[in-house]
Structure formats: structure tokens, C-alpha cells
Design a protein around this motif. Structure first.
Motif, mmCIF file in Angstrom:
data_model
loop_
_atom_site.group_PDB
_atom_site.id
_atom_site.type_symbol
_atom_site.label_atom_id
_atom_site.label_comp_id
_atom_site.label_asym_id
_atom_site.label_seq_id
_atom_site.Cartn_x
_atom_site.Cartn_y
_atom_site.Cartn_z
ATOM 1 N N GLN A 160 5.076 -2.574 4.928
ATOM 2 C CA GLN A 160 4.017 -1.673 5.375
ATOM 3 C C GLN A 160 3.600 -0.712 4.264
ATOM 4 O OE1 GLN A 160 6.782 -2.495 6.897
ATOM 5 N NE2 GLN A 160 6.571 -2.582 9.127
ATOM 6 N N ALA A 161 4.581 -0.299 3.450
ATOM 7 C CA ALA A 161 4.259 0.562 2.314
ATOM 8 C C ALA A 161 3.408 -0.182 1.293
ATOM 9 C CB ALA A 161 5.550 1.066 1.662
ATOM 10 N N SER A 162 3.727 -1.448 1.049
ATOM 11 C CA SER A 162 2.928 -2.260 0.132
ATOM 12 C C SER A 162 1.506 -2.411 0.644
ATOM 13 C CB SER A 162 3.572 -3.641 -0.042
ATOM 14 O OG SER A 162 4.853 -3.546 -0.627
ATOM 15 N N ALA A 163 1.369 -2.639 1.940
ATOM 16 C CA ALA A 163 0.040 -2.785 2.535
ATOM 17 C C ALA A 163 -0.775 -1.504 2.395
ATOM 18 C CB ALA A 163 0.163 -3.180 4.001
ATOM 19 N N PHE A 164 -0.103 -0.353 2.531
ATOM 20 C CA PHE A 164 -0.813 0.921 2.341
ATOM 21 C C PHE A 164 -1.309 1.046 0.906
ATOM 22 C CE2 PHE A 164 -0.437 5.299 0.730
ATOM 23 C CZ PHE A 164 -1.495 5.879 1.420
ATOM 24 N N GLY A 165 -0.463 0.695 -0.053
ATOM 25 C CA GLY A 165 -0.875 0.764 -1.462
ATOM 26 C C GLY A 165 -2.062 -0.139 -1.752
ATOM 27 N N ALA A 166 -2.032 -1.346 -1.193
ATOM 28 C CA ALA A 166 -3.149 -2.268 -1.376
ATOM 29 C C ALA A 166 -4.416 -1.721 -0.730
ATOM 30 C CB ALA A 166 -2.793 -3.634 -0.792
ATOM 31 N N SER A 167 -4.281 -1.160 0.472
ATOM 32 C CA SER A 167 -5.433 -0.587 1.170
ATOM 33 C C SER A 167 -6.009 0.603 0.395
ATOM 34 C CB SER A 167 -5.025 -0.144 2.577
ATOM 35 O OG SER A 167 -4.572 -1.231 3.339
ATOM 36 N N PHE A 168 -5.138 1.403 -0.184
ATOM 37 C CA PHE A 168 -5.579 2.548 -0.980
ATOM 38 C C PHE A 168 -6.401 2.081 -2.187
ATOM 39 C CE2 PHE A 168 -5.084 5.738 -4.305
ATOM 40 C CZ PHE A 168 -5.356 6.916 -3.630
ATOM 41 N N ALA A 169 -5.934 1.008 -2.834
ATOM 42 C CA ALA A 169 -6.658 0.484 -3.995
ATOM 43 C C ALA A 169 -8.022 -0.065 -3.594
ATOM 44 C CB ALA A 169 -5.824 -0.600 -4.676
ATOM 45 N N ILE A 170 -8.089 -0.721 -2.447
ATOM 46 C CA ILE A 170 -9.344 -1.336 -2.003
ATOM 47 C C ILE A 170 -10.337 -0.295 -1.510
ATOM 48 C CG2 ILE A 170 -10.378 -2.872 -0.289
ATOM 49 C CD1 ILE A 170 -7.774 -4.503 -0.386
ATOM 50 N N ILE A 171 -9.874 0.643 -0.679
ATOM 51 C CA ILE A 171 -10.781 1.585 -0.014
ATOM 52 C C ILE A 171 -11.074 2.809 -0.881
ATOM 53 C CG2 ILE A 171 -11.049 3.120 1.976
ATOM 54 C CD1 ILE A 171 -9.400 1.090 3.585
ATOM 55 N N VAL A 172 -10.040 3.453 -1.376
ATOM 56 C CA VAL A 172 -10.226 4.704 -2.124
ATOM 57 C C VAL A 172 -10.670 4.443 -3.561
ATOM 58 C CG1 VAL A 172 -9.109 6.822 -2.921
ATOM 59 C CG2 VAL A 172 -8.545 5.879 -0.668
ATOM 60 N N LEU A 173 -9.989 3.520 -4.242
ATOM 61 C CA LEU A 173 -10.315 3.241 -5.643
ATOM 62 C C LEU A 173 -11.430 2.223 -5.809
ATOM 63 C CD1 LEU A 173 -6.714 3.112 -7.174
ATOM 64 C CD2 LEU A 173 -8.263 5.064 -6.978
ATOM 65 N N GLN A 174 -11.824 1.585 -4.686
ATOM 66 C CA GLN A 174 -12.898 0.579 -4.724
ATOM 67 C C GLN A 174 -12.619 -0.490 -5.784
ATOM 68 O OE1 GLN A 174 -16.073 0.587 -2.696
ATOM 69 N NE2 GLN A 174 -14.431 1.581 -1.550
ATOM 70 N N ALA A 175 -11.410 -1.027 -5.743
ATOM 71 C CA ALA A 175 -10.966 -1.956 -6.771
ATOM 72 C C ALA A 175 -11.873 -3.171 -6.905
ATOM 73 C CB ALA A 175 -9.528 -2.404 -6.471
ATOM 74 N N TYR A 176 -12.347 -3.697 -5.796
ATOM 75 C CA TYR A 176 -13.103 -4.941 -5.842
ATOM 76 C C TYR A 176 -14.603 -4.733 -6.064
ATOM 77 C CZ TYR A 176 -9.081 -7.667 -4.442
ATOM 78 O OH TYR A 176 -7.850 -8.282 -4.416
ATOM 79 N N SER A 177 -15.059 -3.496 -6.098
ATOM 80 C CA SER A 177 -16.487 -3.258 -6.285
ATOM 81 C C SER A 177 -16.850 -2.860 -7.708
ATOM 82 C CB SER A 177 -16.965 -2.157 -5.327
ATOM 83 O OG SER A 177 -16.302 -0.931 -5.604
ATOM 84 N N SER A 178 -15.852 -2.469 -8.498
ATOM 85 C CA SER A 178 -16.161 -1.961 -9.838
ATOM 86 C C SER A 178 -15.495 -2.748 -10.958
ATOM 87 C CB SER A 178 -15.735 -0.481 -9.937
ATOM 88 O OG SER A 178 -14.352 -0.345 -9.658
ATOM 89 N N THR A 179 -14.734 -3.781 -10.627
ATOM 90 C CA THR A 179 -14.038 -4.553 -11.652
ATOM 91 C C THR A 179 -14.161 -6.034 -11.359
ATOM 92 O OG1 THR A 179 -11.957 -4.455 -10.400
ATOM 93 C CG2 THR A 179 -12.320 -2.731 -12.034
ATOM 94 N N THR A 180 -13.680 -6.846 -12.307
ATOM 95 C CA THR A 180 -13.641 -8.282 -12.070
ATOM 96 C C THR A 180 -12.574 -8.593 -11.026
ATOM 97 O OG1 THR A 180 -11.986 -8.684 -13.799
ATOM 98 C CG2 THR A 180 -14.314 -8.693 -14.461
ATOM 99 N N SER A 181 -12.622 -9.793 -10.469
ATOM 100 C CA SER A 181 -11.665 -10.165 -9.431
ATOM 101 C C SER A 181 -10.233 -10.150 -9.973
ATOM 102 C CB SER A 181 -12.004 -11.548 -8.868
ATOM 103 O OG SER A 181 -11.982 -12.524 -9.901
ATOM 104 N N TYR A 182 -10.063 -10.534 -11.247
ATOM 105 C CA TYR A 182 -8.714 -10.527 -11.835
ATOM 106 C C TYR A 182 -8.194 -9.105 -11.968
ATOM 107 C CZ TYR A 182 -4.913 -11.255 -15.152
ATOM 108 O OH TYR A 182 -3.692 -11.249 -15.774
ATOM 109 N N GLU A 183 -9.035 -8.191 -12.495
ATOM 110 C CA GLU A 183 -8.622 -6.793 -12.646
ATOM 111 C C GLU A 183 -8.382 -6.153 -11.285
ATOM 112 O OE1 GLU A 183 -11.905 -5.323 -14.830
ATOM 113 O OE2 GLU A 183 -10.984 -5.661 -16.798
ATOM 114 N N ALA A 184 -9.234 -6.488 -10.305
ATOM 115 C CA ALA A 184 -9.064 -5.948 -8.959
ATOM 116 C C ALA A 184 -7.748 -6.394 -8.350
ATOM 117 C CB ALA A 184 -10.232 -6.388 -8.071
ATOM 118 N N GLY A 185 -7.425 -7.667 -8.544
ATOM 119 C CA GLY A 185 -6.148 -8.172 -8.041
ATOM 120 C C GLY A 185 -4.970 -7.479 -8.693
ATOM 121 N N PHE A 186 -5.087 -7.202 -10.005
ATOM 122 C CA PHE A 186 -4.008 -6.518 -10.718
ATOM 123 C C PHE A 186 -3.835 -5.089 -10.210
ATOM 124 C CE2 PHE A 186 -2.689 -3.677 -14.171
ATOM 125 C CZ PHE A 186 -1.453 -4.225 -14.478
#
Length: 338
Positions: free
Chosen positions: A99-125
Motif C-alpha cells: 500500500q505504501a508503494s501504491a501511494f508513492g506511485a500515485s504521488f508520482a502520477i498525480i502530484v508530479l505528473q510523471a506521465y504528462s511531462s516526460t517520456t514513458s521510460y522516464e515516467a516509469g522510472f
């Protein structure tokens, strides 16, 4: 001498059975599609029919490999946690690490917008990095409280359940304020879904799994010594604090790389080691690799069920593992109390 040889033959037979079941489930997974399990697809695998070849290579093979390696990683992670915490109810899910891992992933997706500002590889990292960092926070909390608070194994599990609820609440809070697309993306983390499998995620998980197995093969005897008690392990020159810390870190890494790509897949890490102990005993020489193999078998089976039980609907595999795992978890709790 005769009984020892017989015991060795029984173990060899059990190991052979695990390997056989693994290959059978891999085969069934590869011939499972929108129409259920199609045994005639076995012959199509060896043909060069273009449409089927694309489906086979791009969808079925990655999903099958992901199911096996993720299940194996979770199974090994659970076996390690149960060994160093000396608690048969320990697993990435019950300790709140998933559950902690899922929160970290959600934080990266929602707050940091990982998948909207980087390539898919960088977003995955970035997503994987934050999933790992939050899992480490959860792990360090468990280790420090267990050591400084002198908590019992049962209390650690209860603390893990509370910690998991805490991280799940913050994940839902992020989803509540997120855009629809981001909320939908993070929702899949809570379901657990293998449809996102690709070559890079499979390579990363399999590499971490293999390196972890190689590490544990060198020190499996230390876990056997730890089962005899802290004093006995220390008398053999084992630094129990270092062993517990390093093992929990690696176990959390195994869980984090699985969760960051495929979401929360509960109870595999709890059930797989119990199956192995029931069949082969308490020697960690066998528990460690067979827990990985058992975890792969369980997730392969769950994934086949998720794709065939409600055709043509595909159920997220995390739902299947939770439906099966939750009653077993309650059973293990009941057995420990009686």
C-alpha cells in the motif's frame, strides 16, 4: 541412512511437481485469449500466421512472463519477511508495504505528473523510484518499531495493517482531488492489473528477482539459525540486526518493483511460503526458491482465472488474489489463535 535418502527423494519429487505445474500453467496462459482456453492455439504457436503471431508476442507472452515473475517476486518477498520477523503472517501486503508503494506511485502520477511531462521510460522510472522510496519508509518504520518498541510478531502485523490503511487513505485522497485521467490511472494500482506488461518491466522485475535469489542462496543458513533464536544466531557469528535490515530492504525492493508496474496484488507473498512449508518443511534452502516458484504458480493460476471466469470480461488479477487470499489469511489467524 535409508530414511534420509527417502526424504531426499520426496523433496525431489515435490520440486519436480512444482516445476511441472509451472510449465503447464505457462502453456495454458499462452493459449488463453478472448475465447477462453483454446487448446488448438497450441499448434498456432508454431505457425507463422501474422495476426496470431502479433497477439501472441505482444500480448500473451508479456502477460504470462509478468504473471510468473511478479508472483515469484512477491512469493520470495513474503518468505524473507516471514523469516526475519519470525512471523508466518508477514508479507508485503499485510505489513502495509504494498500500500505504501501504491501511494508513492500515485504521488508520482498525480502530484508530479510523471506521465504528462516526460517520456514513458522516464515516467516509469520516476514512478518506480517513488514507489520504492515510500516502501522503504514503511519498511524502516516496521524495523525501528520492532527493535526499539520491542513489539511482538503479532503486534507488528497489526501495526502493518494500520500502516497499510494509512497509506491507502492518502492514496484515495490523492485520487479524490485528481483529474479524471490521473485518477483512472492510479485506480489500476489498487486493482492490480497485468495488462500493462512490457519488455522493460519484465526485464527489471526478473533481474531484481534473480539477483535476490543469488544473494539469498549464499546466506540461507542464517535464516535457519535465526529460527532457533537471537542468541543462537549470534553465537554463530551472525549479525542479526544487519541480516534483518538487509533482508527487509531487498524484500521491499521486490515488492516495490512489482507494485510500481502492476499495482497491488495481495496475499501472494503470504500464501506461497505457507504452501511450501506445508509440503517441504522449514529449511530455507528450499523455502526461498520454492516460495518464489509457488508465488509464480499462484499468480499464473489467478491470471488464467481472471481472463476466463467471466468471458469476455477480464477481471483485474488483484481482485482474484484478494478474493482467494482473504479467507486464507483469516484461516491462518484462526489457526495461530487455537
Amino acid at each position: 541412512m535409508y530414511s534420509k535418502k527417502l526424504y531426499s527423494k520426496e523433496k525431489l519429487l515435490i520440486i519436480s511437481f512444482f516445476v511441472f505445474i509451472t510449465f503447464v500453467l505457462i502453456w495454458i496462459s499462452l493459449i488463453s485469449g478472448n475465447n477462453g482456453i483454446a487448446f488448438e492455439d497450441t499448434f498456432k504457436i508454431f505457425n507463422q500466421e501474422e495476426t496470431f503471431s502479433i497477439i501472441f508476442q505482444k500480448i500473451r507472452v508479456p502477460r504470462t512472463l509478468a504473471a510468473f515473475f511478479v508472483g515469484a517476486a512477491l512469493g520470495l518477498s513474503g518468505a524473507m519477511m516471514q523469516a526475519v520477523l519470525k512471523n508466518p503472517l508477514a508479507s508485503p501486503f499485510t505489513l502495509g508495504i504494498s500500500q505504501a508503494s501504491a501511494f508513492g506511485a500515485s504521488f508520482a502520477i498525480i502530484v508530479l505528473q510523471a506521465y504528462s511531462s516526460t517520456t514513458s521510460y522516464e515516467a516509469g522510472f520516476i514512478t518506480a523510484l517513488f514507489a520504492f522510496l515510500t516502501s522503504m519508509i514503511s519498511t524502516l518504520l516496521i524495523i525501528s518499531l520492532g527493535k526499539k518498541g520491542n513489539m511482538s510478531p503479532e503486534s507488528l502485523i497489526l501495526f502493518g495493517v494500520a500502516l497499510g490503511a494509512f497509506f491507502s487513505a492518502f492514496t484515495m485522497l490523492l485520487q479524490y482531488f485528481a483529474e479524471d485521467t490521473d485518477a483512472a490511472a492510479t485506480l489500476f494500482w489498487t486493482f492490480g492489473d497485468l495488462s500493462k506488461a512490457n519488455n522493460s518491466s519484465i526485464f527489471l522485475i526478473s533481474t531484481v528477482l534473480i539477483l535476490s535469489l543469488l544473494f539469498y542462496f549464499k546466506i540461507f543458513w542464517k535464516f535457519d539459525a535465526l529460527m532457533l533464536g537471537e542468541d543462537s544466531a549470534k553465537s554463530l557469528g551472525i549479525n542479526t540486526s544487519k541480516l534483518r535490515f538487509s533482508s527487509m530492504i531487498i524484500a521491499s525492493l521486490l515488492s516495490a518493483v512489482s507494485v510500481c508496474f502492476f499495482g497491488i496484488i495481495g496475499f501472494i507473498g503470504l500464501i506461497a511460503p505457507h504452501i511450501v512449508r506445508l509440503l517441504i518443511g522449514n529449511s530455507h534452502k528450499f523455502i526461498l526458491p520454492l516460495s518464489a516458484l509457488s508465488g509464480g504458480i499462484l499468480l499464473l493460476l489467478a491470471d488464467i482465472v481472471s481472463r476466463t471466469v467471466l468471458l469476455p470480461v477480464i477481471i483485474p488479477v488483484g481482485i482474484i488474489t484478494s478474493m482467494i487470499g482473504a479467507p486464507l489469511f483469516l484461516y491462518f489467524l484462526y489457526v495461530r489463535r487455537t
